[in-house]
Design a protein around this motif. Structure first.
Motif, PDB file in Angstrom:
ATOM      1  N   ALA A 123      64.433   2.788  63.806  1.00 12.25           N
ATOM      2  CA  ALA A 123      64.316   4.415  63.981  1.00 12.25           C
ATOM      3  C   ALA A 123      62.768   5.701  63.868  1.00 12.25           C
ATOM      4  N   ARG A 124      63.136   5.504  61.833  1.00 11.03           N
ATOM      5  CA  ARG A 124      62.349   6.056  61.369  1.00 11.03           C
ATOM      6  C   ARG A 124      60.780   6.163  61.879  1.00 11.03           C
ATOM      7  N   ILE A 125      60.678   4.706  61.781  1.00  7.23           N
ATOM      8  CA  ILE A 125      58.922   4.509  61.685  1.00  7.23           C
ATOM      9  C   ILE A 125      58.642   4.832  63.538  1.00  7.23           C
ATOM     10  N   LYS A 126      59.694   4.305  64.151  1.00 15.44           N
ATOM     11  CA  LYS A 126      59.055   4.718  65.282  1.00 15.44           C
ATOM     12  C   LYS A 126      59.251   6.003  65.617  1.00 15.44           C
ATOM     13  N   LEU A 127      59.855   6.951  64.929  1.00 15.38           N
ATOM     14  CA  LEU A 127      59.993   8.603  64.980  1.00 15.38           C
ATOM     15  C   LEU A 127      57.703   8.622  64.731  1.00 15.38           C
ATOM     16  N   THR A 128      57.768   8.600  62.917  1.00 17.17           N
ATOM     17  CA  THR A 128      56.723   8.937  62.411  1.00 17.17           C
ATOM     18  C   THR A 128      54.942   8.356  62.987  1.00 17.17           C
ATOM     19  N   THR A 129      55.987   7.159  63.796  1.00 16.05           N
ATOM     20  CA  THR A 129      54.690   7.282  64.640  1.00 16.05           C
ATOM     21  C   THR A 129      54.438   7.763  66.024  1.00 16.05           C
ATOM     22  N   SER A 130      55.270   8.403  66.358  1.00 11.94           N
ATOM     23  CA  SER A 130      55.392   8.691  67.971  1.00 11.94           C
ATOM     24  C   SER A 130      55.628   9.907  67.995  1.00 11.94           C
ATOM     25  N   VAL A 173      47.367  -4.206  50.060  1.00 15.03           N
ATOM     26  CA  VAL A 173      48.572  -4.366  50.280  1.00 15.03           C
ATOM     27  C   VAL A 173      49.212  -4.079  50.317  1.00 15.03           C
ATOM     28  N   LEU A 174      49.180  -2.171  50.824  1.00 17.59           N
ATOM     29  CA  LEU A 174      49.939  -1.384  51.732  1.00 17.59           C
ATOM     30  C   LEU A 174      49.474  -2.082  53.261  1.00 17.59           C
ATOM     31  N   GLY A 175      47.785  -2.483  53.482  1.00 18.64           N
ATOM     32  CA  GLY A 175      47.575  -2.211  54.697  1.00 18.64           C
ATOM     33  C   GLY A 175      47.932  -3.540  54.780  1.00 18.64           C
ATOM     34  N   VAL A 176      48.460  -4.310  54.756  1.00 19.22           N
ATOM     35  CA  VAL A 176      49.457  -6.039  54.758  1.00 19.22           C
ATOM     36  C   VAL A 176      50.774  -4.882  55.159  1.00 19.22           C
ATOM     37  N   ILE A 177      51.782  -4.332  54.394  1.00 16.44           N
ATOM     38  CA  ILE A 177      52.465  -4.362  54.766  1.00 16.44           C
ATOM     39  C   ILE A 177      52.506  -2.839  55.969  1.00 16.44           C
ATOM     40  N   LEU A 178      52.056  -2.461  56.496  1.00 20.75           N
ATOM     41  CA  LEU A 178      51.799  -1.751  57.855  1.00 20.75           C
ATOM     42  C   LEU A 178      51.521  -2.343  58.996  1.00 20.75           C
ATOM     43  N   THR A 179      50.717  -3.194  58.645  1.00 21.49           N
ATOM     44  CA  THR A 179      50.025  -4.008  59.721  1.00 21.49           C
ATOM     45  C   THR A 179      51.905  -4.777  60.200  1.00 21.49           C
ATOM     46  N   LEU A 181      54.937  -4.133  59.449  1.00 21.45           N
ATOM     47  CA  LEU A 181      55.904  -2.761  59.547  1.00 21.45           C
ATOM     48  C   LEU A 181      55.410  -2.474  61.513  1.00 21.45           C
ATOM     49  N   PHE A 182      54.604  -2.617  61.804  1.00 22.25           N
ATOM     50  CA  PHE A 182      53.586  -1.665  63.370  1.00 22.25           C
ATOM     51  C   PHE A 182      54.091  -2.714  64.094  1.00 22.25           C
ATOM     52  N   GLY A 183      54.149  -4.659  63.262  1.00 25.80           N
ATOM     53  CA  GLY A 183      54.849  -5.628  64.359  1.00 25.80           C
ATOM     54  C   GLY A 183      56.430  -5.773  65.036  1.00 25.80           C
ATOM     55  N   ASP A 188      60.333  -4.236  68.203  1.00 29.48           N
ATOM     56  CA  ASP A 188      61.789  -3.482  68.320  1.00 29.48           C
ATOM     57  C   ASP A 188      62.640  -3.951  67.345  1.00 29.48           C
ATOM     58  N   GLY A 189      62.085  -4.923  66.383  1.00 30.79           N
ATOM     59  CA  GLY A 189      62.456  -5.272  65.219  1.00 30.79           C
ATOM     60  C   GLY A 189      63.532  -7.223  65.274  1.00 30.79           C
ATOM     61  N   ARG A 190      63.010  -7.494  66.664  1.00 27.76           N
ATOM     62  CA  ARG A 190      63.375  -8.855  67.008  1.00 27.76           C
ATOM     63  C   ARG A 190      63.200 -10.045  65.359  1.00 27.76           C
ATOM     64  N   THR A 191      62.103 -10.016  64.814  1.00 24.36           N
ATOM     65  CA  THR A 191      61.866 -10.780  63.938  1.00 24.36           C
ATOM     66  C   THR A 191      62.152  -9.878  63.121  1.00 24.36           C
ATOM     67  N   PRO A 192      63.084 -10.662  62.073  1.00 25.50           N
ATOM     68  CA  PRO A 192      63.738  -9.795  61.000  1.00 25.50           C
ATOM     69  C   PRO A 192      61.545  -9.405  60.171  1.00 25.50           C
ATOM     70  N   LEU A 193      62.335  -8.181  59.273  1.00 26.60           N
ATOM     71  CA  LEU A 193      60.891  -7.454  58.796  1.00 26.60           C
ATOM     72  C   LEU A 193      60.979  -8.356  57.790  1.00 26.60           C
ATOM     73  N   LEU A 194      61.955  -8.838  56.425  1.00 24.04           N
ATOM     74  CA  LEU A 194      61.584  -9.831  55.559  1.00 24.04           C
ATOM     75  C   LEU A 194      60.748 -10.750  55.580  1.00 24.04           C
ATOM     76  N   VAL A 195      60.400 -11.098  57.169  1.00 23.76           N
ATOM     77  CA  VAL A 195      59.651 -12.795  57.600  1.00 23.76           C
ATOM     78  C   VAL A 195      58.403 -11.853  57.945  1.00 23.76           C
ATOM     79  N   LEU A 196      58.130 -10.490  58.290  1.00 22.77           N
ATOM     80  CA  LEU A 196      56.737 -10.235  59.011  1.00 22.77           C
ATOM     81  C   LEU A 196      55.522  -9.889  57.113  1.00 22.77           C
TER      82      LEU A 196
END
Length: 210
Positions: A123-130, A173-179, A181-183, A188-196
């Motif tokens: 929810a926080r990431i959605k807010l920060t991107t909108s 590292v931060l660049g791929v982490i952001l990728t 997070l955006f994915g 909408d969180g369907r794939t676990p964040l840790l997996v991504l």
């Protein structure tokens, strides 16, 4: 009759218990304020929600809100993940290559985050991107995260944290982490964040093959 040393130990233990209780209460209040803020943002929108409404929902005064979060933006932006990640990086064996250590540290850090907390993060990431004001504050946080990663990698390798090699690694590292997070947000969180995140770091560790 108790000895002075025993009395000192008892006093120290009592002080430590009081401090621990105080810190737990502060953490609970902080968490409640953030939870209520995110709930109100979801129900009525970020711009339409006031600090006074958040404080009322969290059953605290506006002045208490500002003790925990200097601005309304901070209630979305602030989190405890950078210190948690730094601790996980420092705990990795010193003989691991930098990216291997970082990948393991991210696994350790994110495995400790529960489902409810992950929902709040989404929810926080959605807010920060909108929300424009939040996007601007997020950029400031990204620079701080690059410095944190650079410092952690420099500490492990004995290199200068301001050197181009260390900073380039931290930025990559931060660049791929952001990728990742955006994915995560797009799905909408369907794939676990840790997996991504682990997949993105693995891609970087392999040399970014295409």
């Amino acid at each position: 009759m108790s000895s002075p040393q025993r009395a000192d130990r008892n006093s120290a233990a009592s002080t430590s218990a009081v401090t621990s209780l105080r810190e737990r209460k502060k953490a609970k209040t902080r968490r409640t304020i953030q939870e209520e803020a995110l709930r109100l943002f979801a129900e009525q929108g970020y711009e339409a929600t006031t600090v006074e409404q958040i404080a009322e929902a969290a059953e605290v005064s506006p002045s208490t809100f500002f003790r925990y979060f200097p601005t309304k933006e901070d209630v979305v932006i602030q989190d405890d993940y950078d210190p948690m990640l730094l601790e996980a990086i420092r705990a990795q064996p010193p003989d691991l290559p930098p990216l291997t250590a970082l990948r393991a540290a991210f696994r350790t850090a994110f495995e400790s985050i529960g489902p409810e907390e992950l929902d709040q993060m989404l929810a926080r990431i959605k807010l920060t991107t909108s929300v424009p004001a939040l996007r601007a504050r997020t950029v400031e946080g990204l620079f701080a995260t690059i410095e944190l990663l650079a410092a952690a990698m420099a500490e492990r390798s004995g290199r200068d944290p301001r050197g181009p090699a260390v900073r380039t690694l931290a930025g990559a590292v931060l660049g791929v982490i952001l990728t990742a997070l955006f994915g995560w947000v797009e799905q909408d969180g369907r794939t676990p964040l840790l997996v991504l995140i682990d997949e993105a770091l693995g891609y970087l560790e392999a040399g970014l093959p295409i």
